[in-house]
Design a protein around this motif. Structure first.
Motif, PDB file in Angstrom:
ATOM      1  N   ALA A 165       0.804  -1.340  -0.085  1.00 28.80           N
ATOM      2  CA  ALA A 165       0.015  -0.053  -0.034  1.00 28.80           C
ATOM      3  C   ALA A 165       0.972   1.161  -0.044  1.00 28.80           C
ATOM      4  O   ALA A 165       1.987   1.317   0.654  1.00 28.80           O
ATOM      5  N   ASN A 166       0.379   2.176  -0.845  1.00 31.67           N
ATOM      6  CA  ASN A 166       0.801   3.610  -0.605  1.00 31.67           C
ATOM      7  C   ASN A 166      -0.199   4.542  -1.461  1.00 31.67           C
ATOM      8  O   ASN A 166      -0.654   4.165  -2.555  1.00 31.67           O
ATOM      9  N   GLN A 167      -0.838   5.441  -0.679  1.00 33.74           N
ATOM     10  CA  GLN A 167      -1.699   6.311  -1.290  1.00 33.74           C
ATOM     11  C   GLN A 167      -1.280   7.290  -2.488  1.00 33.74           C
ATOM     12  O   GLN A 167      -1.820   7.786  -3.102  1.00 33.74           O
ATOM     13  N   LYS A 168       0.153   7.359  -2.868  1.00 36.85           N
ATOM     14  CA  LYS A 168       0.582   7.848  -3.822  1.00 36.85           C
ATOM     15  C   LYS A 168       0.550   6.933  -5.097  1.00 36.85           C
ATOM     16  O   LYS A 168       1.205   5.752  -4.934  1.00 36.85           O
TER      17      LYS A 168
ATOM     18  N   VAL B  87      -3.883 -10.761  -4.964  1.00 39.14           N
ATOM     19  CA  VAL B  87      -5.331 -10.257  -4.855  1.00 39.14           C
ATOM     20  C   VAL B  87      -5.159  -8.926  -5.533  1.00 39.14           C
ATOM     21  O   VAL B  87      -4.373  -8.016  -4.904  1.00 39.14           O
ATOM     22  N   ASP B  88      -5.717  -8.636  -6.776  1.00 35.64           N
ATOM     23  CA  ASP B  88      -5.797  -7.331  -7.415  1.00 35.64           C
ATOM     24  C   ASP B  88      -6.762  -6.901  -6.951  1.00 35.64           C
ATOM     25  O   ASP B  88      -7.905  -6.651  -7.480  1.00 35.64           O
ATOM     26  N   LEU B  89      -6.639  -5.649  -5.978  1.00 34.36           N
ATOM     27  CA  LEU B  89      -7.583  -4.730  -5.588  1.00 34.36           C
ATOM     28  C   LEU B  89      -7.764  -3.352  -6.019  1.00 34.36           C
ATOM     29  O   LEU B  89      -8.375  -2.449  -5.775  1.00 34.36           O
ATOM     30  N   ASP B  90      -7.008  -3.129  -7.009  1.00 35.27           N
ATOM     31  CA  ASP B  90      -6.859  -1.874  -7.752  1.00 35.27           C
ATOM     32  C   ASP B  90      -7.751  -1.937  -8.998  1.00 35.27           C
ATOM     33  O   ASP B  90      -7.360  -2.681  -9.830  1.00 35.27           O
ATOM     34  N   PRO B  91      -8.516  -1.139  -9.053  1.00 29.71           N
ATOM     35  CA  PRO B  91      -9.576  -0.992 -10.538  1.00 29.71           C
ATOM     36  C   PRO B  91      -8.622  -0.855 -11.754  1.00 29.71           C
ATOM     37  O   PRO B  91      -9.076  -1.065 -12.545  1.00 29.71           O
ATOM     38  N   GLN B  92      -7.708  -0.312 -11.508  1.00 30.62           N
ATOM     39  CA  GLN B  92      -6.531  -0.201 -12.719  1.00 30.62           C
ATOM     40  C   GLN B  92      -6.158  -1.642 -13.160  1.00 30.62           C
ATOM     41  O   GLN B  92      -5.996  -1.632 -14.500  1.00 30.62           O
ATOM     42  N   GLY B  93      -6.190  -2.442 -12.334  1.00 28.08           N
ATOM     43  CA  GLY B  93      -5.913  -4.018 -12.731  1.00 28.08           C
ATOM     44  C   GLY B  93      -4.408  -4.311 -13.336  1.00 28.08           C
ATOM     45  O   GLY B  93      -4.323  -5.177 -14.010  1.00 28.08           O
ATOM     46  N   ASN B  94      -3.600  -3.396 -12.721  1.00 31.10           N
ATOM     47  CA  ASN B  94      -2.266  -3.573 -13.445  1.00 31.10           C
ATOM     48  C   ASN B  94      -1.669  -4.611 -12.694  1.00 31.10           C
ATOM     49  O   ASN B  94      -0.604  -5.437 -13.558  1.00 31.10           O
ATOM     50  N   ALA B  95      -1.882  -5.338 -11.753  1.00 31.16           N
ATOM     51  CA  ALA B  95      -1.328  -6.732 -11.023  1.00 31.16           C
ATOM     52  C   ALA B  95      -1.780  -7.605 -11.856  1.00 31.16           C
ATOM     53  O   ALA B  95      -0.976  -8.417 -12.287  1.00 31.16           O
ATOM     54  N   SER B  96      -3.094  -7.724 -12.476  1.00 32.11           N
ATOM     55  CA  SER B  96      -3.531  -8.661 -13.158  1.00 32.11           C
ATOM     56  C   SER B  96      -2.690  -8.667 -14.631  1.00 32.11           C
ATOM     57  O   SER B  96      -2.410  -9.656 -15.159  1.00 32.11           O
ATOM     58  N   SER B  97      -2.610  -7.673 -15.266  1.00 34.97           N
ATOM     59  CA  SER B  97      -2.064  -7.574 -16.557  1.00 34.97           C
ATOM     60  C   SER B  97      -0.420  -7.752 -16.400  1.00 34.97           C
ATOM     61  O   SER B  97       0.137  -7.907 -17.381  1.00 34.97           O
ATOM     62  N   GLY B  98      -0.034  -7.403 -15.221  1.00 41.95           N
ATOM     63  CA  GLY B  98       1.612  -7.633 -15.125  1.00 41.95           C
ATOM     64  C   GLY B  98       1.799  -9.162 -14.784  1.00 41.95           C
ATOM     65  O   GLY B  98       3.136  -9.479 -14.647  1.00 41.95           O
TER      66      GLY B  98
ATOM     67  N   THR C  98      -3.229  -2.773  -3.642  1.00 41.01           N
ATOM     68  CA  THR C  98      -4.522  -1.725  -3.649  1.00 41.01           C
ATOM     69  C   THR C  98      -4.265  -0.475  -4.263  1.00 41.01           C
ATOM     70  O   THR C  98      -3.447  -0.299  -5.031  1.00 41.01           O
ATOM     71  N   PRO C  99      -5.316   0.109  -4.387  1.00 39.25           N
ATOM     72  CA  PRO C  99      -5.215   1.451  -5.127  1.00 39.25           C
ATOM     73  C   PRO C  99      -4.542   2.446  -4.480  1.00 39.25           C
ATOM     74  O   PRO C  99      -4.249   2.631  -3.570  1.00 39.25           O
ATOM     75  N   PRO C 100      -4.119   3.334  -5.388  1.00 40.85           N
ATOM     76  CA  PRO C 100      -3.053   4.600  -4.961  1.00 40.85           C
ATOM     77  C   PRO C 100      -4.095   5.470  -4.367  1.00 40.85           C
ATOM     78  O   PRO C 100      -4.039   6.781  -4.651  1.00 40.85           O
ATOM     79  N   SER C 101      -4.799   4.983  -3.192  1.00 36.95           N
ATOM     80  CA  SER C 101      -5.491   5.872  -2.309  1.00 36.95           C
ATOM     81  C   SER C 101      -5.929   5.368  -0.961  1.00 36.95           C
ATOM     82  O   SER C 101      -5.572   4.326  -0.754  1.00 36.95           O
TER      83      SER C 101
END
Length: 260
Positions: free
Chosen positions: A8-11, A37-48, A130-133
């Protein structure tokens, strides 16, 4: 029970997803069974971690972390094999709306903890990107977690951004998850030729002398290239400086946990 670690990091742009993906693969290569677990809506962990051809099918399958969060499917239905010892609960296109849907639910901050409970024993580690928030999705992750890893870019505002996250962790520990720990801070995008990188590293180590991982992640072109191939840098270029740094980070994390 598998150790649940939140990255996690909000930045944004600090190497958070890069760390989640490469740490998951690094732990898997060291014989740990890992759920990412890809909990970021950007989905970059999934595509990575999954190639484009398969990823589109996953995201449109109706079996992603989003459907599990809103109660349409059990989490087990969303989990896919990504490598021999690494598994993925992918982000879906609707995850961006999950915070709105969860906002009106009773126990809204406990949802991720509840849905992961039936599968945590199946893994040595659960790594959550996690998302950057510091919104409801990140709150859910921190409430469910045993510990947090914080990637920090070696740049001027790094410490300023860290303070908000640490305050959030302090509040969660006080009221929602008393066992939550900080495994460590990971210095990322370190440029050995840049005096500022060295200054930031010294400043972080001064403020958090026992929390900074010795494994420092350098600026490395292979780290930037690997996600476009659906690969971690450990697989894309195992001999690169980035791969070596993440192998060291996985080993250092295991050593810290064995000694705790």
């Amino acid at each position: 029970m598998g150790r649940l670690i939140v990255v996690a990091n909000q930045k944004g742009g600090v190497g958070k997803t890069t760390t989640a993906v490469n740490l998951a693969i690094g732990l898997g290569q060291r014989e740990s069974k890992v759920l990412l677990v890809d909990l970021d809506p950007q989905g970059n962990a999934s595509s990575g971690i999954i190639a484009d051809t398969r990823l589109a099918e996953l995201k449109s399958s109706g079996k992603t972390i989003y459907e599990a969060l809103v109660g349409r499917i059990p989490i087990g239905d969303a989990i896919r094999s990504a490598r021999e010892r690494v598994f993925l609960a992918p982000s879906g296109p609707d995850l961006v709306g999950a915070e709105i849907e969860l906002a009106t639910r009773k126990g809204r901050d406990q949802v991720l903890k509840q849905i992961l409970a039936p599968v945590r024993d199946d893994y040595d580690f659960v790594i959550v990107d996690t998302p950057p928030s510091l919104g409801l999705l990140t709150l859910n992750a921190l409430v469910a977690a045993d510990s947090v890893i914080v990637p920090m870019q070696c740049e001027y505002y790094a410490l300023e951004g860290l303070s908000a996250l640490l305050e959030t962790i302090k509040r969660i520990r006080a009221s929602l998850n008393s066992k939550l720990q900080i495994d460590g801070l990971v210095l990322t995008m370190f440029d050995a030729r840049n005096r500022l990188s060295h200054e930031i590293a010294r400043e972080v180590e001064k403020h958090f002398p026992e929390k900074v991982f010795q494994s420092v992640i350098p600026r490395n072109v292979r780290l930037s290239e690997s996600p476009s191939h659906g690969l971690s840098v450990l697989e894309y270029d195992p001999k690169s400086a980035g791969a070596e740094a993440y192998r060291n980070l996985a080993a250092e994390l295991l050593a810290r946990l064995d000694g705790s």
